[in-house]
Design an enzyme around this catalytic site. Structure first.
Site, PDB file in Angstrom:
ATOM      1  N   ASN A   9      -6.015  -2.415   2.267  1.00 24.34           N
ATOM      2  CA  ASN A   9      -6.024  -3.865   2.406  1.00 24.34           C
ATOM      3  C   ASN A   9      -7.457  -4.338   2.557  1.00 24.34           C
ATOM      4  OD1 ASN A   9      -3.253  -4.259   2.319  1.00 24.34           O
ATOM      5  ND2 ASN A   9      -3.005  -4.254   4.527  1.00 24.34           N
ATOM      6  N   ARG A  43       0.834  -1.215   0.000  1.00 24.35           N
ATOM      7  CA  ARG A  43       0.000   0.000   0.000  1.00 24.35           C
ATOM      8  C   ARG A  43       0.861   1.254   0.000  1.00 24.35           C
ATOM      9  NH1 ARG A  43      -3.235  -0.297   5.173  1.00 24.35           N
ATOM     10  NH2 ARG A  43      -1.277  -1.248   5.758  1.00 24.35           N
TER      11      ARG A  43
END
Length: 94
Positions: free
Chosen positions: A35, A17
């Site tokens: 996520n 990320r």
């Protein structure tokens, strides 16, 4: 162009990320990355089509330690992008 991505493989616990967010910010696009409980990473990217397509292609690389197996992609309307002017953010996990 507004593109929704579901990135699968070894993409959690490897800094994916943060890596994706840094790439998106450097490219000047808007959107978010997060996520998901199923082990995938989800992103929505909004910007000029050539930049968005390049970012989507780069998403297969990921940071060291990542192992992207597949990216499911679909064009979406702007309502999934988020608040205007927020740039690109890491959103809370779901």
């Amino acid at each position: 162009m507004n593109l929704h991505l579901i990135i699968s493989g070894r993409v959690q616990g490897v800094g994916y990320r943060q890596w994706f967010c840094a790439r998106a910010r450097a490219a000047g696009v808007a959107g978010w990355v997060r996520n998901r409980a199923d082990g995938t990473v989800e992103a929505v990217v909004s910007g000029p089509s050539d930049i968005v397509e390049t970012l989507a292609a780069d998403a297969f690389d990921g940071p060291p330690g990542a192992g992207v197996q597949d990216i499911d992609r679909s064009e979406v309307d702007g309502s999934l992008v988020g608040a205007p002017g927020r740039g690109f953010v890491i959103a809370p996990s779901v």
